[in-house]
Design a protein around this motif. Structure first.
Motif, PDB file in Angstrom:
ATOM      1  N   ASN A   1      -1.439   5.279   3.676  1.00 56.09           N
ATOM      2  CA  ASN A   1      -2.620   4.427   3.524  1.00 56.09           C
ATOM      3  C   ASN A   1      -2.264   3.049   4.076  1.00 56.09           C
ATOM      4  N   ASN A   2      -2.146   2.943   5.390  1.00 53.19           N
ATOM      5  CA  ASN A   2      -1.672   1.708   6.003  1.00 53.19           C
ATOM      6  C   ASN A   2      -2.791   0.775   6.446  1.00 53.19           C
ATOM      7  N   ILE A   3      -4.017   1.044   6.059  1.00 50.90           N
ATOM      8  CA  ILE A   3      -5.128   0.164   6.409  1.00 50.90           C
ATOM      9  C   ILE A   3      -5.454  -0.698   5.200  1.00 50.90           C
ATOM     10  N   LEU A   4      -5.314  -2.001   5.356  1.00 51.73           N
ATOM     11  CA  LEU A   4      -5.577  -2.945   4.282  1.00 51.73           C
ATOM     12  C   LEU A   4      -6.748  -3.820   4.711  1.00 51.73           C
ATOM     13  N   GLN A   5      -7.811  -3.830   3.937  1.00 50.20           N
ATOM     14  CA  GLN A   5      -9.009  -4.569   4.309  1.00 50.20           C
ATOM     15  C   GLN A   5      -9.479  -5.418   3.137  1.00 50.20           C
TER      16      GLN A   5
ATOM     17  N   PRO B   1       0.830  -1.209   0.000  1.00 52.44           N
ATOM     18  CA  PRO B   1       0.000   0.000   0.000  1.00 52.44           C
ATOM     19  C   PRO B   1       0.864   1.260   0.000  1.00 52.44           C
TER      20      PRO B   1
ATOM     21  N   GLN C   1     -12.443  -6.704   1.018  1.00 52.41           N
ATOM     22  CA  GLN C   1     -13.775  -6.172   0.761  1.00 52.41           C
ATOM     23  C   GLN C   1     -14.637  -7.073  -0.114  1.00 52.41           C
TER      24      GLN C   1
END
Length: 111
Positions: A50-54, A46, A56
């Motif tokens: 933007n260190n949030i990986l989800q 990432p 989806q």
């Protein structure tokens, strides 16, 4: 793998990651991202900040056809002559038993 998706027409599979695609064009687009140089799988990190990986795409999940529950049994034997680390060491572990594997078992549960 054919029965793992609801798409019933011709399917195209990536031979590196075994993902299924409905069109040849989508598969060829995927191959550029799937395999990097020298045949290694591509990794895309990432962007900074933007260190949030989800995950989806829950609708693309595949259920596991079975689970395997392993069990390993061991016999404990006493250990003789254990010495602590050289003087001045702040901590050490006293080894007093050795675990020797003696049997194993597993149970396969179908979903």
């Amino acid at each position: 793998m054919y029965n793992k998706t609801k798409h019933r027409e011709r399917k195209h599979f990536c031979m590196h990651c075994l993902q299924c695609f409905s069109a040849e064009e989508v598969l060829s687009k995927h191959k550029t991202n799937c395999m990097g140089i020298n045949g290694e799988q591509a990794i895309r990190m990432p962007q900074k900040g933007n260190n949030i990986l989800q995950f989806q795409n829950y609708h693309k999940q595949m259920s596991a056809p079975f689970f395997i529950y392993p069990d390993i049994e061991a016999i404990t034997e006493k250990v003789q002559g254990c010495q602590p680390w050289p003087s001045g060491a702040k901590s050490y572990t006293d080894k007093y038993q050795k675990h020797t594997g003696c049997s194993y078992g597993y149970k396969v549960v179908c979903c």
